[in-house]
Scaffold this active site. Structure first.
Site, short mmCIF file in Angstrom:
data_model
loop_
_atom_site.label_atom_id
_atom_site.label_comp_id
_atom_site.label_asym_id
_atom_site.label_seq_id
_atom_site.Cartn_x
_atom_site.Cartn_y
_atom_site.Cartn_z
CG HIS A 106 -0.27 -0.01 2.46
ND1 HIS A 106 0.63 -0.83 3.04
CD2 HIS A 106 0.04 1.38 3.33
CE1 HIS A 106 1.17 -0.42 4.00
NE2 HIS A 106 0.85 0.83 4.23
CG HIS A 123 7.33 4.75 0.75
ND1 HIS A 123 7.01 5.83 1.46
CD2 HIS A 123 7.32 3.87 1.33
CE1 HIS A 123 6.94 5.57 2.57
NE2 HIS A 123 7.00 4.07 2.63
#
Length: 179
Positions: A37, A121
Site C-alpha cells: 500500500h 512509496h
C-alpha cells in the site's frame, strides 16, 4: 485500541510485478504483496471513539479527485543504516492535495501533526543489519524498474495489529474519490 492509518491500495497486477523484486538480500524481511500500500497518513493507536471520529471525518474528503500513481524507482530509508527498501511513487498535485487534506482533518480532531515529510512509496522490505553496499547491489541486480502506473479511485482507512510493520492490514473503511 486500534492502530490506524490511511492509504492507497496497490492493485494485484502491480503487486505481482513488485513481488518479483523480492529475494537476494540477506537481512531483509519481505512484506507480503497483499499488504502492499501507499501510506497517506499514519494515525497510530487510538481509542474506539477517536477511531469512529476519524472514520466520520474522512467522509468529508470524498470530493477529492481521482488520479494516477506512477511507481518509478527503488529506494531505501535509513542512509548508512538502511531500514527499508521501497518502490517510490512520483508525487503529483492530486496526491499531495489528498494527503494534505487528510492531515488538516486529522489535526482538527486533535491528533498530532505527522512529523515526517510525505514521501509516497510502497514498502517492499524491512531491513536489519544490511549494509548500504548490499542494498545498492540488490537494487542494481533487480534491473530495470517500471514505471508502473495505476488509477486511484479511492483511499482506505486501514487498521493493523501491533507489530514492527509489514502487516497484516485490514480495510476498515473505503472512501471513493470523484471522477
Amino acid at each position: 485500541m486500534p492502530r490506524l492509518f490511511t492509504g492507497l491500495e496497490v492493485p494485484r497486477h502491480v503487486a505481482d510485478v513488485l513481488a518479483l523484486k523480492r529475494g537476494g538480500l540477506h537481512g531483509a524481511r519481505w512484506i507480503d504483496p497483499e499488504n502492499y500500500h501507499i501510506t497517506l497518513r499514519f494515525i497510530g493507536d487510538v481509542d474506539h471513539n477517536t477511531a469512529n471520529e476519524v472514520a466520520d471525518m474522512l467522509d468529508h474528503l470524498v470530493n477529492s479527485e481521482a488520479f494516477t500513481i506512477r511507481l518509478d524507482h527503488l529506494g531505501t530509508f535509513g542512509g548508512d543504516k538502511p531500514r527499508a527498501l521501497y518502490a517510490g511513487a512520483n508525487p503529483n498535485a492530486a496526491l499531495s492535495r489528498l494527503q494534505a487534506a487528510q492531515e488538516r482533518v486529522l489535526q482538527r480532531l486533535g491528533l498530532r501533526p505527522e512529523g515526517r515529510k510525505f514521501l509516497p512509496h510502497v514498502a517492499l522490505a524491512r531491513l536489519r543489519n544490511v549494509s548500504p553496499i548490499d542494498v545498492a547491489q540488490s537494487i542494481a541486480f533487480a534491473g530495470h524498474f517500471g514505471p508502473y502506473e495505476f488509477p486511484v479511485e479511492r483511499f482506505v482507512l486501514y487498521s493493523s495489529r501491533d507489530s514492527v510493520g509489514g502487516g497484516p492490514y485490514r480495510v476498515e473503511e473505503t472512501y471513493p474519490l470523484a471522477a
